[in-house]
Design a protein around this motif. Structure first.
Motif, PDB file in Angstrom:
ATOM      1  N   CYS A 152      48.205  33.770  48.977  1.00  0.00           N
ATOM      2  CA  CYS A 152      47.079  33.372  48.124  1.00  0.00           C
ATOM      3  C   CYS A 152      47.559  32.752  46.807  1.00  0.00           C
ATOM      4  O   CYS A 152      48.665  33.035  46.330  1.00  0.00           O
ATOM      5  CB  CYS A 152      46.206  34.584  47.821  1.00  0.00           C
ATOM      6  SG  CYS A 152      45.228  35.116  49.237  1.00  0.00           S
ATOM      7  N   ASP A 153      46.696  31.923  46.242  1.00  0.00           N
ATOM      8  CA  ASP A 153      46.986  31.330  44.938  1.00  0.00           C
ATOM      9  C   ASP A 153      46.648  32.308  43.818  1.00  0.00           C
ATOM     10  O   ASP A 153      47.370  32.398  42.825  1.00  0.00           O
ATOM     11  CB  ASP A 153      46.156  30.041  44.755  1.00  0.00           C
ATOM     12  CG  ASP A 153      46.472  29.027  45.818  1.00  0.00           C
ATOM     13  OD1 ASP A 153      47.546  28.409  45.732  1.00  0.00           O
ATOM     14  OD2 ASP A 153      45.671  28.871  46.763  1.00  0.00           O
ATOM     15  N   ILE A 154      45.541  33.022  43.971  1.00  0.00           N
ATOM     16  CA  ILE A 154      45.040  33.872  42.886  1.00  0.00           C
ATOM     17  C   ILE A 154      44.680  35.250  43.439  1.00  0.00           C
ATOM     18  O   ILE A 154      43.987  35.362  44.455  1.00  0.00           O
ATOM     19  CB  ILE A 154      43.782  33.242  42.240  1.00  0.00           C
ATOM     20  CG1 ILE A 154      44.109  31.853  41.674  1.00  0.00           C
ATOM     21  CG2 ILE A 154      43.223  34.149  41.140  1.00  0.00           C
ATOM     22  CD1 ILE A 154      42.869  31.036  41.333  1.00  0.00           C
ATOM     23  N   GLY A 155      45.150  36.289  42.764  1.00  0.00           N
ATOM     24  CA  GLY A 155      44.760  37.659  43.106  1.00  0.00           C
ATOM     25  C   GLY A 155      44.060  38.290  41.917  1.00  0.00           C
ATOM     26  O   GLY A 155      44.556  38.230  40.792  1.00  0.00           O
ATOM     27  N   LEU A 156      42.892  38.853  42.150  1.00  0.00           N
ATOM     28  CA  LEU A 156      42.126  39.515  41.091  1.00  0.00           C
ATOM     29  C   LEU A 156      42.177  41.027  41.326  1.00  0.00           C
ATOM     30  O   LEU A 156      41.794  41.501  42.399  1.00  0.00           O
ATOM     31  CB  LEU A 156      40.671  39.045  41.103  1.00  0.00           C
ATOM     32  CG  LEU A 156      40.435  37.528  40.981  1.00  0.00           C
ATOM     33  CD1 LEU A 156      38.954  37.204  41.125  1.00  0.00           C
ATOM     34  CD2 LEU A 156      40.948  37.009  39.646  1.00  0.00           C
ATOM     35  N   ILE A 157      42.649  41.765  40.322  1.00  0.00           N
ATOM     36  CA  ILE A 157      42.816  43.211  40.473  1.00  0.00           C
ATOM     37  C   ILE A 157      41.836  43.946  39.576  1.00  0.00           C
ATOM     38  O   ILE A 157      41.819  43.744  38.356  1.00  0.00           O
ATOM     39  CB  ILE A 157      44.240  43.660  40.069  1.00  0.00           C
ATOM     40  CG1 ILE A 157      45.296  42.786  40.739  1.00  0.00           C
ATOM     41  CG2 ILE A 157      44.433  45.139  40.395  1.00  0.00           C
ATOM     42  CD1 ILE A 157      45.382  42.937  42.224  1.00  0.00           C
ATOM     43  N   GLU A 158      41.013  44.780  40.169  1.00  0.00           N
ATOM     44  CA  GLU A 158      40.158  45.701  39.401  1.00  0.00           C
ATOM     45  C   GLU A 158      40.787  47.088  39.472  1.00  0.00           C
ATOM     46  O   GLU A 158      41.186  47.539  40.548  1.00  0.00           O
ATOM     47  CB  GLU A 158      38.757  45.740  40.013  1.00  0.00           C
ATOM     48  CG  GLU A 158      37.888  46.855  39.427  1.00  0.00           C
ATOM     49  CD  GLU A 158      36.579  47.067  40.205  1.00  0.00           C
ATOM     50  OE1 GLU A 158      35.844  46.099  40.425  1.00  0.00           O
ATOM     51  OE2 GLU A 158      36.327  48.216  40.596  1.00  0.00           O
ATOM     52  N   GLY A 159      40.873  47.778  38.339  1.00  0.00           N
ATOM     53  CA  GLY A 159      41.368  49.157  38.339  1.00  0.00           C
ATOM     54  C   GLY A 159      42.869  49.251  38.179  1.00  0.00           C
ATOM     55  O   GLY A 159      43.613  48.316  38.493  1.00  0.00           O
ATOM     56  N   GLY A 160      43.311  50.398  37.698  1.00  0.00           N
ATOM     57  CA  GLY A 160      44.744  50.667  37.587  1.00  0.00           C
ATOM     58  C   GLY A 160      45.212  51.478  38.786  1.00  0.00           C
ATOM     59  O   GLY A 160      44.579  51.467  39.847  1.00  0.00           O
TER      60      GLY A 160
END
Ligand code: SF4
Length: 185
Positions: free
Chosen positions: A51-59
């Motif tokens: 993937c080009d972009i990864g969006l992470i929610e949370g630790g």
């Protein structure tokens, strides 16, 4: 070629993903230039492409979170920490303040499952099924575990903030956010 995007919720509340849905009908414009490879938004659970972009929610509060975050780092060119939990631990990191006993994790679990005034636990057991992910000694924000390229603050960031940032990332230009989208008072 469409940009490939993946998203995930680690130790978060899914509020950041819910906020993402606030881009409303603009998601149709997004789908013209981007493809969601793996995300709770379409329930695709495995990486099938880089993937080009990864969006992470949370630790990270357990080992599964760490493995997932490391996988995102390996499979996404640009990794974005979305929201207060991903950037600095957010609400889950409050357990890091428990440090009075010799076994803070045990103290935290006893408070959650046995001693808290609102707990009803007839057996007084603390969940320990082997299928459960191993809980970490404390909660770690994303940048303590892997390299993070970009942060979008907020709890949650607004749909407009996410939209502006994501479209800028897709175009490969800096996000030029107006003051209204980056004020949190
Ligand atoms: Fe939920 Fe706020 Fe954490 Fe996002 S930053 S996952 S909305 S608590």
């Amino acid at each position: 070629m469409k940009k490939r995007i993946a998203t995930v919720s680690l130790a978060g509340c899914f509020g950041c993903h819910m906020s993402f849905l606030d881009i409303d009908e603009r998601i149709l414009d997004l789908l013209k230039v981007a493809e969601f490879v793996k995300t709770p938004l379409n329930d695709l659970k495995k990486f099938t492409k880089h993937c080009d972009i990864g969006l992470i929610e949370g630790g990270c509060c357990n080992e599964e979170n760490v493995h997932t975050l490391q996988e995102f780092r390996n499979k996404c060119d640009v990794l974005v920490a979305v929201g207060a939990c991903a950037i600095m631990g957010g609400l889950p990191v409050m357990r890091n303040a428990i440090m009075n006993s010799e076994d803070p994790l045990r103290e935290c679990l006893e408070e959650a499952y046995m001693n808290s005034p609102t707990v009803f636990n007839a057996t007084n057991d603390i969940p320990n099924d082997p299928a459960l992910p191993l809980i970490l000694d404390k909660v770690y924000n994303c940048s303590e575990v892997v390299r993070i390229d970009c942060q979008i603050p907020g709890c949650p960031p607004s749909g407009d903030t996410l939209w502006q940032t994501l479209t800028a990332l897709i175009k490969g230009v800096p996000a030029d956010l107006p003051y209204e989208l980056i004020r949190y008072d």
